[in-house]
Design a protein around this motif. Structure first.
Motif, mmCIF file in Angstrom:
data_model
loop_
_atom_site.group_PDB
_atom_site.id
_atom_site.type_symbol
_atom_site.label_atom_id
_atom_site.label_comp_id
_atom_site.label_asym_id
_atom_site.label_seq_id
_atom_site.Cartn_x
_atom_site.Cartn_y
_atom_site.Cartn_z
ATOM 1 N N ALA A 135 -23.206 7.254 -15.191
ATOM 2 C CA ALA A 135 -22.252 7.156 -14.076
ATOM 3 C C ALA A 135 -22.670 8.045 -12.905
ATOM 4 N N SER A 136 -23.226 9.216 -13.197
ATOM 5 C CA SER A 136 -23.581 10.143 -12.111
ATOM 6 C C SER A 136 -24.808 9.660 -11.333
ATOM 7 N N GLY A 137 -25.534 8.704 -11.909
ATOM 8 C CA GLY A 137 -26.734 8.198 -11.237
ATOM 9 C C GLY A 137 -28.007 8.890 -11.702
ATOM 10 N N HIS A 138 -27.872 9.911 -12.582
ATOM 11 C CA HIS A 138 -29.068 10.639 -13.021
ATOM 12 C C HIS A 138 -30.026 9.755 -13.819
ATOM 13 N N LEU A 139 -29.441 8.895 -14.696
ATOM 14 C CA LEU A 139 -30.340 8.077 -15.528
ATOM 15 C C LEU A 139 -31.230 7.186 -14.671
ATOM 16 N N ALA A 140 -30.656 6.669 -13.617
ATOM 17 C CA ALA A 140 -31.438 5.747 -12.781
ATOM 18 C C ALA A 140 -32.320 6.478 -11.773
ATOM 19 N N HIS A 141 -31.833 7.613 -11.245
ATOM 20 C CA HIS A 141 -32.506 8.168 -10.061
ATOM 21 C C HIS A 141 -33.084 9.575 -10.205
ATOM 22 N N PHE A 142 -32.796 10.296 -11.319
ATOM 23 C CA PHE A 142 -33.200 11.703 -11.339
ATOM 24 C C PHE A 142 -34.680 11.813 -11.711
ATOM 25 N N ALA A 143 -35.509 11.504 -10.735
ATOM 26 C CA ALA A 143 -36.955 11.479 -10.983
ATOM 27 C C ALA A 143 -37.668 12.066 -9.765
ATOM 28 N N GLU B 222 -27.660 19.519 -14.699
ATOM 29 C CA GLU B 222 -26.847 20.351 -13.795
ATOM 30 C C GLU B 222 -25.521 20.589 -14.505
ATOM 31 N N THR B 223 -24.858 21.703 -14.143
ATOM 32 C CA THR B 223 -23.641 22.060 -14.879
ATOM 33 C C THR B 223 -22.391 21.413 -14.289
ATOM 34 N N CYS B 224 -22.515 20.763 -13.138
ATOM 35 C CA CYS B 224 -21.297 20.311 -12.454
ATOM 36 C C CYS B 224 -20.679 19.051 -13.038
ATOM 37 N N GLN B 225 -21.476 18.160 -13.647
ATOM 38 C CA GLN B 225 -20.889 16.877 -14.077
ATOM 39 C C GLN B 225 -19.739 17.047 -15.066
ATOM 40 N N PRO B 226 -19.860 17.935 -16.071
ATOM 41 C CA PRO B 226 -18.700 18.110 -16.968
ATOM 42 C C PRO B 226 -17.447 18.594 -16.229
ATOM 43 N N ILE B 227 -17.628 19.268 -15.101
ATOM 44 C CA ILE B 227 -16.449 19.676 -14.315
ATOM 45 C C ILE B 227 -15.710 18.428 -13.841
ATOM 46 N N PHE B 228 -16.473 17.397 -13.442
ATOM 47 C CA PHE B 228 -15.822 16.165 -12.976
ATOM 48 C C PHE B 228 -15.186 15.411 -14.147
ATOM 49 N N THR B 229 -15.911 15.339 -15.272
ATOM 50 C CA THR B 229 -15.346 14.561 -16.394
ATOM 51 C C THR B 229 -14.116 15.270 -16.970
ATOM 52 N N ASP B 230 -14.062 16.618 -16.896
ATOM 53 C CA ASP B 230 -12.919 17.370 -17.448
ATOM 54 C C ASP B 230 -11.846 17.646 -16.396
ATOM 55 N N GLU C 285 -14.579 4.913 -12.541
ATOM 56 C CA GLU C 285 -14.985 3.512 -12.721
ATOM 57 C C GLU C 285 -15.673 3.307 -14.075
ATOM 58 N N ALA C 286 -16.596 4.232 -14.406
ATOM 59 C CA ALA C 286 -17.383 4.046 -15.630
ATOM 60 C C ALA C 286 -16.550 4.262 -16.890
ATOM 61 N N SER C 287 -15.621 5.216 -16.854
ATOM 62 C CA SER C 287 -14.858 5.528 -18.080
ATOM 63 C C SER C 287 -13.582 4.700 -18.179
ATOM 64 N N GLY C 288 -13.141 4.167 -17.056
ATOM 65 C CA GLY C 288 -11.883 3.416 -17.053
ATOM 66 C C GLY C 288 -10.659 4.322 -17.089
ATOM 67 N N LYS C 289 -10.881 5.665 -16.955
ATOM 68 C CA LYS C 289 -9.762 6.624 -16.968
ATOM 69 C C LYS C 289 -9.473 7.093 -15.541
ATOM 70 N N ARG C 290 -8.190 7.172 -15.205
ATOM 71 C CA ARG C 290 -7.828 7.602 -13.856
ATOM 72 C C ARG C 290 -8.197 9.067 -13.610
#
Ligand code: GAP
Length: 452
Positions: free
Chosen positions: A82-90, A150-158, A283-288
């Motif tokens: 969802a964060s785009g890392h899998l596709a673009h972090f290169a 990066e440490t920030c993504q879990p901040i968004f998911t939590d 969008e990816a998790s379906g959770k508001r």
């Protein structure tokens, strides 16, 4: 040995001091090290911890509108999708066919190898930077997971869990300090570009229309922190990104750069990340991941201002900023009352809050060790305190100067008579007699003057 983007004798001296005094070592050096991985020895651990604490104090504790998180290092792979890392972090990498060295394509100028000069470079190709592992017993594709880059993504998911449990109202922030991993193509500049490093990140959630104001606030607030921990202003600069430099998720960005001996380098970024991340995860998790404003009865996805600093890069900058080689004693106090210490000395003028040890207790001679040890045992309960009885007193002062200890307490032959010890200041070299019974208060008052 660490590789540098530009040769610098000064940097070599600093690297050598950090190894000699135990701040930083190549990881597993007895096996020739592992490129991009570093270990921190006793004073290094203390210095890192003090920087982390000073950051946390200023970012979380003294504000009241930022709370903390310590999330897992390995996260659900969906996060990185969802964060785009899998596709673009290169990064794009280029190999030299002659000397076999590997480079980041964006660091090359011209078509020659920077190491051997041969014009035999391969075409750039994409190289993914996330480190992979497997979760569970079988090493199969469905069990692949990633170490967070990066440490920030879990901040968004939590975000929603933290907001609810902390009863936080927008605007508020979530901060996290922790390890991040990137399979860098070409780790170099000592610890500044490693494969395992620590980030100190804060995501501040606000209304879209207030985002510019909060962006300006965090720029000022971070500048204030660098002043409070003693950075020399001439070695810092804030560089705003041009529109065409901005990351795809960012509306505005500022790099905070430090003038290392090998050149200017960013060690913190401040971004207006808009509502990009929360929307992606929603969008990816379906959770508001929305916020409901009780006062205005509005529901919205908050926008985010991020401050993202690298602890290892800041620590390296702290060491470079504090490194001095004095030709002679300095400061008016040294001329007036201090005992002359004629030879050249290497000193780390670390901010007292950051210094690994605040004070070292030194008996003038070994036979005075017992009462000196008592002073040490008392002081160490209140502050990081070193003790040293080996070698001449001059050598011991030099050792403490090289690890940045702000004060030395010397117990001498007059001490049993007058119940006083000499306190020597690292920077001014002034020495003053202080009652032993008052030593703790004397040093604590000095330290409190620097509190954040
Ligand atoms: N969440 C945003 C983010 O991660 P970044 O610019 O990629 O942004 C932020 O990283 C900070 O992390 C950098 O300014 C730097 O201090 C540190 N950092 C990034 N890559 C690093 C590496 N390979 N080695 C050491 N520190 C690194």
């Amino acid at each position: 040995m660490a590789e540098f983007s530009q040769p610098s004798e000064l940097m070599d001296e600093i690297v050598s001091l950090t190894k000699r005094r135990g701040f930083i070592f190549p990881s597993a050096e007895i096996y020739s090290g592992l490129s991009g991985f570093w270990d921190y020895g006793p004073p290094g651990v203390e210095l890192r911890e003090n920087i982390r604490k000073a950051w946390w104090q200023h970012t979380v504790r003294v504000r009241g509108d930022v709370v903390g998180l310590d999330s897992a290092i390995i996260t659900h792979p969906g996060v990185w999708e969802a964060s785009g890392h899998l596709a673009h972090f290169a990064d794009e990498m280029v190999d030299c066919k002659k000397c076999k060295k590997r480079f980041k394509a964006d660091e090359l100028t011209g078509n020659k190898c920077p190491a051997c000069g041969a014009a035999e470079l391969t075409e750039p190709r994409k190289f993914h930077l996330m480190m992979k592992t497997f979760v569970g017993a079988a090493e199969k594709e469905t069990n692949v997971a990633y170490l967070r880059p990066e440490t920030c993504q879990p901040i968004f998911t939590d975000f929603d869990l933290i907001r609810g449990s902390a009863r936080a109202r927008v605007p508020f922030g979530i901060a996290q300090v922790g390890k991040a991993f990137r399979n860098e193509i070409n780790p170099r500049n000592f610890t500044a570009r490693s494969r395992e490093f620590t980030q100190m990140e804060m995501e501040f959630f606000c209304r879209a229309e207030k985002a510019d104001e909060w962006f300006a606030h965090w720029k000022d607030y971070r500048r204030e922190w660098y002043g409070k921990v003693g950075f020399r202003a001439e070695n810092l600069r804030f560089r705003d990104h041009e529109k065409d430099e901005l990351a795809h998720y960012a509306k505005a960005a500022t790099d905070i750069e430090y003038r290392f001996p090998f050149g200017w380098m960013e060690f913190e970024g401040i971004h207006n990340r808009t509502d990009f991340d929360l929307r992606q995860h929603q969008e990816a998790s379906g959770k508001r991941l929305e916020y409901f404003d009780e006062e205005t009865k509005e529901r919205f996805v908050p926008h985010v201002i991020e401050t993202s600093a690298g602890l290892d890069r800041i620590m390296l900058a702290v060491l470079c900023d504090a490194y001095f080689v004095d030709e002679a004693p300095t400061g008016p106090e040294a001329r007036e009352g201090g005992r002359a210490e004629e030879e050249k000395r290497t000193v780390l003028r670390l901010h007292p809050l950051l210094a690994p040890a605040k004070v070292a207790v030194l008996p003038l001679r070994r036979k005075l060790a017992e009462p000196a040890r008592k002073i040490h045992a008392e002081l160490r309960r209140f502050m990081a305190c070193d003790y040293d009885e080996t070698g001449s007193i001059g050598k011991r002062y030099r050792r403490q100067d090289e690890v940045g200890t702000p004060w030395c307490v010397t117990y001498d032959f007059e001490s049993p008579e007058d119940k006083k010890a000499t306190v020597r200041d690292r920077d001014t070299l002034v020495q003053e007699r202080v009652e032993i019974a008052q030593l703790r208060r004397f040093l604590q008052d000095k330290l409190e003057a620097y509190l954040i």
